[in-house]
Design a protein around this motif. Sequence first.
Motif, PDB file in Angstrom:
ATOM      1  N   ILE A  99       0.847  -1.341  -0.021  1.00  0.00           N
ATOM      2  CA  ILE A  99       0.021   0.015  -0.034  1.00  0.00           C
ATOM      3  C   ILE A  99       0.883   1.292  -0.012  1.00  0.00           C
ATOM      4  O   ILE A  99       1.941   1.266   0.720  1.00  0.00           O
ATOM      5  CB  ILE A  99      -0.890   0.151   1.207  1.00  0.00           C
ATOM      6  CG1 ILE A  99      -1.891  -1.242   1.383  1.00  0.00           C
ATOM      7  CG2 ILE A  99      -2.013   1.272   1.202  1.00  0.00           C
ATOM      8  CD1 ILE A  99      -2.606  -1.371   2.744  1.00  0.00           C
ATOM      9  N   GLY A 102      -2.225   5.097   0.807  1.00  0.00           N
ATOM     10  CA  GLY A 102      -3.676   4.886   0.880  1.00  0.00           C
ATOM     11  C   GLY A 102      -4.109   4.147  -0.510  1.00  0.00           C
ATOM     12  O   GLY A 102      -5.229   3.654  -0.242  1.00  0.00           O
ATOM     13  N   ILE A 104      -3.975   0.747  -2.420  1.00  0.00           N
ATOM     14  CA  ILE A 104      -3.332  -0.790  -2.656  1.00  0.00           C
ATOM     15  C   ILE A 104      -2.532  -0.908  -3.975  1.00  0.00           C
ATOM     16  O   ILE A 104      -3.299  -0.606  -5.037  1.00  0.00           O
ATOM     17  CB  ILE A 104      -4.619  -1.815  -2.457  1.00  0.00           C
ATOM     18  CG1 ILE A 104      -5.232  -1.434  -1.022  1.00  0.00           C
ATOM     19  CG2 ILE A 104      -3.760  -3.125  -2.527  1.00  0.00           C
ATOM     20  CD1 ILE A 104      -6.519  -2.354  -0.768  1.00  0.00           C
ATOM     21  N   SER A 116      -7.412  -9.230   0.654  1.00  0.00           N
ATOM     22  CA  SER A 116      -7.847  -7.830   1.272  1.00  0.00           C
ATOM     23  C   SER A 116      -8.021  -8.255   2.620  1.00  0.00           C
ATOM     24  O   SER A 116      -7.725  -7.363   3.712  1.00  0.00           O
ATOM     25  CB  SER A 116      -9.059  -7.482   0.788  1.00  0.00           C
ATOM     26  OG  SER A 116     -10.098  -8.282   0.608  1.00  0.00           O
ATOM     27  N   LEU A 119      -4.718  -8.003   4.466  1.00  0.00           N
ATOM     28  CA  LEU A 119      -4.378  -6.543   4.691  1.00  0.00           C
ATOM     29  C   LEU A 119      -5.201  -6.021   5.895  1.00  0.00           C
ATOM     30  O   LEU A 119      -4.482  -5.292   6.500  1.00  0.00           O
ATOM     31  CB  LEU A 119      -4.362  -5.981   3.495  1.00  0.00           C
ATOM     32  CG  LEU A 119      -3.274  -6.347   2.473  1.00  0.00           C
ATOM     33  CD1 LEU A 119      -3.925  -5.416   1.253  1.00  0.00           C
ATOM     34  CD2 LEU A 119      -2.016  -5.657   2.875  1.00  0.00           C
ATOM     35  N   GLU A 120      -6.505  -6.454   5.948  1.00  0.00           N
ATOM     36  CA  GLU A 120      -7.458  -5.659   7.013  1.00  0.00           C
ATOM     37  C   GLU A 120      -7.033  -6.151   8.107  1.00  0.00           C
ATOM     38  O   GLU A 120      -7.091  -5.130   9.318  1.00  0.00           O
ATOM     39  CB  GLU A 120      -8.933  -5.841   6.474  1.00  0.00           C
ATOM     40  CG  GLU A 120      -9.507  -5.241   5.361  1.00  0.00           C
ATOM     41  CD  GLU A 120     -10.694  -5.600   4.779  1.00  0.00           C
ATOM     42  OE1 GLU A 120     -11.158  -6.575   5.307  1.00  0.00           O
ATOM     43  OE2 GLU A 120     -11.126  -5.152   3.740  1.00  0.00           O
ATOM     44  N   MET A 123      -3.969  -4.379   9.443  1.00  0.00           N
ATOM     45  CA  MET A 123      -3.994  -2.886   9.669  1.00  0.00           C
ATOM     46  C   MET A 123      -4.757  -2.834  10.882  1.00  0.00           C
ATOM     47  O   MET A 123      -4.480  -1.880  11.661  1.00  0.00           O
ATOM     48  CB  MET A 123      -5.078  -2.386   8.422  1.00  0.00           C
ATOM     49  CG  MET A 123      -4.520  -2.035   7.135  1.00  0.00           C
ATOM     50  SD  MET A 123      -5.561  -1.650   5.939  1.00  0.00           S
ATOM     51  CE  MET A 123      -6.922  -0.501   6.580  1.00  0.00           C
ATOM     52  N   TYR A 130      -8.841   2.372   7.818  1.00  0.00           N
ATOM     53  CA  TYR A 130      -9.026   2.387   6.715  1.00  0.00           C
ATOM     54  C   TYR A 130      -7.759   2.582   5.826  1.00  0.00           C
ATOM     55  O   TYR A 130      -6.444   2.947   6.194  1.00  0.00           O
ATOM     56  CB  TYR A 130      -9.611   3.555   6.399  1.00  0.00           C
ATOM     57  CG  TYR A 130     -11.078   4.036   7.111  1.00  0.00           C
ATOM     58  CD1 TYR A 130     -12.103   3.166   6.929  1.00  0.00           C
ATOM     59  CD2 TYR A 130     -11.065   4.950   8.231  1.00  0.00           C
ATOM     60  CE1 TYR A 130     -13.371   3.336   7.505  1.00  0.00           C
ATOM     61  CE2 TYR A 130     -12.266   5.038   9.059  1.00  0.00           C
ATOM     62  CZ  TYR A 130     -13.275   4.271   8.623  1.00  0.00           C
ATOM     63  OH  TYR A 130     -14.712   4.215   9.372  1.00  0.00           O
ATOM     64  N   PHE A 131      -7.827   2.089   4.738  1.00  0.00           N
ATOM     65  CA  PHE A 131      -6.560   1.826   3.429  1.00  0.00           C
ATOM     66  C   PHE A 131      -6.078   3.340   3.558  1.00  0.00           C
ATOM     67  O   PHE A 131      -5.167   3.206   3.252  1.00  0.00           O
ATOM     68  CB  PHE A 131      -7.161   1.234   2.394  1.00  0.00           C
ATOM     69  CG  PHE A 131      -7.173  -0.224   2.471  1.00  0.00           C
ATOM     70  CD1 PHE A 131      -6.102  -1.124   2.547  1.00  0.00           C
ATOM     71  CD2 PHE A 131      -8.424  -0.841   2.275  1.00  0.00           C
ATOM     72  CE1 PHE A 131      -6.438  -2.588   2.803  1.00  0.00           C
ATOM     73  CE2 PHE A 131      -8.632  -2.172   2.348  1.00  0.00           C
ATOM     74  CZ  PHE A 131      -7.717  -2.956   2.720  1.00  0.00           C
ATOM     75  N   LYS A 132      -6.966   4.154   3.386  1.00  0.00           N
ATOM     76  CA  LYS A 132      -6.498   5.448   3.125  1.00  0.00           C
ATOM     77  C   LYS A 132      -5.612   6.274   4.075  1.00  0.00           C
ATOM     78  O   LYS A 132      -4.804   7.179   3.879  1.00  0.00           O
ATOM     79  CB  LYS A 132      -7.802   6.607   2.807  1.00  0.00           C
ATOM     80  CG  LYS A 132      -8.535   6.777   4.254  1.00  0.00           C
ATOM     81  CD  LYS A 132      -9.570   7.666   3.640  1.00  0.00           C
ATOM     82  CE  LYS A 132     -10.666   7.781   4.922  1.00  0.00           C
ATOM     83  NZ  LYS A 132     -11.893   8.473   4.658  1.00  0.00           N
ATOM     84  N   VAL A 134      -3.259   4.584   5.512  1.00  0.00           N
ATOM     85  CA  VAL A 134      -1.812   3.814   5.395  1.00  0.00           C
ATOM     86  C   VAL A 134      -1.031   4.547   4.267  1.00  0.00           C
ATOM     87  O   VAL A 134      -1.293   4.755   3.059  1.00  0.00           O
ATOM     88  CB  VAL A 134      -2.046   2.394   5.000  1.00  0.00           C
ATOM     89  CG1 VAL A 134      -0.538   1.754   4.856  1.00  0.00           C
ATOM     90  CG2 VAL A 134      -2.940   1.585   5.620  1.00  0.00           C
TER      91      VAL A 134
END
Length: 173
Positions: A99, A102, A104, A116, A119-120, A123, A130-132, A134
Amino acid sequence: MNNPYLDIVFRSVSVYLFMIIALRIFGKKQLSQLNTTDVILILLISNAVQNAMVGSNVSLAGGILAALSLFIVNLVFKRIVFKSERIKNWIQEKPEILIHNGKIEFETVAKLGITSEELEEVMREHGIAYFKEVKLAMLEMDGTISMISGHPSLRQTHHKRKIHKSLGEVGAL
């Protein structure tokens, strides 16, 4: 071979080299994230290669010689890898960006077989929702995932992925 003990040494070294190549082909993620099927696979492989290493010699001396051969070839192999940049580059994979800011890196994540959900989970373990959030997530050479959050209130962490104790040394390759 006429000498049964030299035969055990030859067989043990051959199995060791095969396993190094197989682990290189199947990648670091396979070592760093063991699930139930992976543990079963390791147990079955160990049983299969035991017979390949000692053949019909099931004596204590044969087993000890096979183990000693593996320790010696592992020591020699580590020294060769340490001294040879070419072999080190072939054995050790490079860190991979999962990532970035944010976003991926879907191609990389798919190539590595990381879902995913995985990854979650990482996280959440890092306290990131949230991915954003990262800034950077990396699959490191040793199979760990490190994350740097872009959120100033979140502390930066390093997630140690689950590595089976008996594979710890191999996992570093």
